[in-house]
Scaffold this motif. Structure first.
Motif, short mmCIF file in Angstrom:
data_model
loop_
_atom_site.label_atom_id
_atom_site.label_comp_id
_atom_site.label_asym_id
_atom_site.label_seq_id
_atom_site.Cartn_x
_atom_site.Cartn_y
_atom_site.Cartn_z
N SER A 78 -4.63 7.38 -1.88
CA SER A 78 -5.77 8.22 -1.51
C SER A 78 -7.07 7.43 -1.51
CB SER A 78 -5.94 9.35 -2.52
OG SER A 78 -4.83 10.18 -2.53
N ASP A 79 -8.11 8.09 -1.02
CA ASP A 79 -9.44 7.54 -1.21
C ASP A 79 -9.98 8.08 -2.55
OD1 ASP A 79 -10.46 10.15 -0.81
OD2 ASP A 79 -11.23 9.71 1.18
N ASN A 137 0.01 3.13 6.55
CA ASN A 137 0.01 1.72 6.15
C ASN A 137 -0.69 1.49 4.81
OD1 ASN A 137 -2.57 2.14 7.06
ND2 ASN A 137 -2.68 0.28 8.29
N GLU A 138 -1.18 2.54 4.17
CA GLU A 138 -1.78 2.41 2.84
C GLU A 138 -1.07 3.31 1.82
OE1 GLU A 138 -5.99 2.89 3.36
OE2 GLU A 138 -6.14 1.07 4.54
N THR A 139 0.15 3.72 2.17
CA THR A 139 0.97 4.54 1.26
C THR A 139 2.42 4.07 1.24
OG1 THR A 139 1.43 6.14 3.02
CG2 THR A 139 -0.44 6.63 1.57
N SER A 167 8.90 2.45 1.15
CA SER A 167 9.04 1.03 1.43
C SER A 167 8.65 0.18 0.22
CB SER A 167 8.16 0.63 2.61
OG SER A 167 8.21 -0.78 2.81
N SER A 168 9.44 -0.85 -0.03
CA SER A 168 9.07 -1.85 -1.03
C SER A 168 8.87 -3.21 -0.35
CB SER A 168 10.13 -1.94 -2.13
OG SER A 168 11.38 -2.27 -1.57
N ASP A 169 8.62 -3.17 0.95
CA ASP A 169 8.37 -4.36 1.75
C ASP A 169 7.12 -5.08 1.23
OD1 ASP A 169 7.52 -6.17 3.77
OD2 ASP A 169 8.38 -4.91 5.35
N PRO A 170 7.21 -6.39 0.95
CA PRO A 170 6.05 -7.12 0.44
C PRO A 170 4.89 -7.19 1.44
CG PRO A 170 7.91 -8.60 0.76
CD PRO A 170 8.41 -7.22 1.02
N ASP A 171 5.16 -6.91 2.71
CA ASP A 171 4.11 -6.92 3.72
C ASP A 171 3.46 -5.55 3.93
OD1 ASP A 171 4.46 -9.65 4.20
OD2 ASP A 171 6.05 -9.26 5.66
N LYS A 172 3.91 -4.53 3.20
CA LYS A 172 3.32 -3.19 3.27
C LYS A 172 2.46 -2.99 2.03
CE LYS A 172 5.70 -2.01 6.92
NZ LYS A 172 5.12 -2.30 8.18
N TYR A 173 1.50 -2.08 2.13
CA TYR A 173 0.53 -1.89 1.05
C TYR A 173 0.30 -0.42 0.75
CZ TYR A 173 -0.38 -6.76 1.86
OH TYR A 173 -0.22 -8.11 1.99
N ALA A 174 -0.30 -0.17 -0.41
CA ALA A 174 -0.71 1.19 -0.77
C ALA A 174 -1.95 1.12 -1.64
CB ALA A 174 0.40 1.92 -1.51
N MET A 175 -2.66 2.22 -1.66
CA MET A 175 -3.83 2.35 -2.52
C MET A 175 -3.35 2.65 -3.94
SD MET A 175 -6.06 1.71 -0.31
CE MET A 175 -7.56 1.95 -1.21
N VAL A 176 -3.94 1.94 -4.89
CA VAL A 176 -3.57 2.12 -6.30
C VAL A 176 -4.83 2.24 -7.15
CG1 VAL A 176 -1.38 0.86 -6.05
CG2 VAL A 176 -3.44 -0.37 -6.74
N ALA A 201 -9.98 1.94 -5.38
CA ALA A 201 -9.54 1.60 -4.03
C ALA A 201 -8.88 0.23 -3.96
CB ALA A 201 -10.72 1.68 -3.08
N ASP A 202 -8.06 -0.09 -4.92
CA ASP A 202 -7.31 -1.35 -4.87
C ASP A 202 -6.13 -1.16 -3.91
OD1 ASP A 202 -8.56 -0.99 -7.68
OD2 ASP A 202 -8.21 -3.14 -7.56
N LYS A 203 -5.85 -2.16 -3.10
CA LYS A 203 -4.76 -2.08 -2.13
C LYS A 203 -3.79 -3.22 -2.45
CE LYS A 203 -4.70 -2.46 2.81
NZ LYS A 203 -5.42 -2.20 4.05
N LEU A 204 -2.60 -2.85 -2.92
CA LEU A 204 -1.63 -3.85 -3.37
C LEU A 204 -0.28 -3.66 -2.70
CD1 LEU A 204 -2.62 -3.94 -7.15
CD2 LEU A 204 -3.21 -5.59 -5.38
N SER A 205 0.54 -4.68 -2.77
CA SER A 205 1.82 -4.72 -2.08
C SER A 205 2.84 -3.73 -2.66
CB SER A 205 2.39 -6.13 -2.15
OG SER A 205 3.65 -6.17 -1.53
N CYS A 206 3.64 -3.17 -1.75
CA CYS A 206 4.63 -2.15 -2.11
C CYS A 206 5.80 -2.69 -2.94
CB CYS A 206 5.16 -1.48 -0.85
SG CYS A 206 3.89 -0.63 0.08
N TRP A 207 6.03 -3.98 -2.94
CA TRP A 207 7.14 -4.53 -3.71
C TRP A 207 6.84 -4.53 -5.20
CZ3 TRP A 207 6.77 -8.66 -6.98
CH2 TRP A 207 5.64 -9.47 -6.85
N GLN A 208 5.55 -4.48 -5.55
CA GLN A 208 5.17 -4.50 -6.97
C GLN A 208 5.54 -3.18 -7.64
OE1 GLN A 208 1.10 -5.78 -6.03
NE2 GLN A 208 1.53 -7.56 -7.30
#
Length: 179
Positions: A114-115, A124-126, A132-141, A152-159
């Protein structure tokens, strides 16, 4: 209402929002919580702030798993302050561990998608809507080290980060969440 973490960190692939909701539901029941919990995540069909009906519920106190105040009201989460935790209380998991200080969560972030006002971000931010746990995809954390659950941190889905679960019903059976 309560805001409690799932018992272990998860990647962005939670089998979608229904999979994340299922994790919250199963863990709450396993540890004796009688009410319904949903994943504190935005998705294609829901904003975080939409998990609870707006209006009189805006001023319901948000507690942790030890019944200590995290937020004086739901509105305090969604007022643009990035969900800043102003009380000195911690977020606990269903099994009673402190997410910020327990080694089970080496990275002190929480998934949200979210914002800072609790409105959903695009796919592409969820983590492709939590599938997805793709390292090239991201989400807001949110950054727990900074005491902001909607930063508004945006980090990789594999984490692997904490999944928060929000109580959406009360003991008297009144449903707070949207149908």
């Amino acid at each position: 209402i309560h805001l409690i973490a799932a018992n272990h960190p998860l990647s962005g692939d939670m089998d979608g929002i229904s999979g994340a909701d299922s994790i919250c539901y199963k863990e709450s029941k396993k540890f004796g919580w009688p009410n319904t919990f949903k994943a504190f995540l935005s998705s294609r069909w829901q904003d975080l702030r939409g998990l609870i009906k707006q209006g009189k519920n805006d001023y319901v106190t948000v507690l942790n798993g030890k019944n200590e105040t995290l937020f004086d009201s739901l509105e305090d989460i969604f007022n643009g302050s990035e969900g800043k935790l102003v009380h000195k209380n911690f977020i606990y998991s269903f099994d009673g561990r402190d997410v910020l200080n327990d080694v089970v969560w080496p990275y002190k972030y929480v998934w949200h998608g979210s914002d800072k006002y609790g409105y959903q971000k695009p796919e592409n931010e969820t983590c492709k809507y939590w599938s997805s746990s793709d390292p090239d995809k991201y989400a807001m954390v949110g950054n727990l080290s900074r005491k902001r659950i909607l930063s508004a941190d945006k980090l990789s889905c594999w984490q692997r980060f904490a999944l928060l679960c929000l109580e959406i019903s009360q003991n008297n059976g009144v449903l707070l969440g949207k149908k």
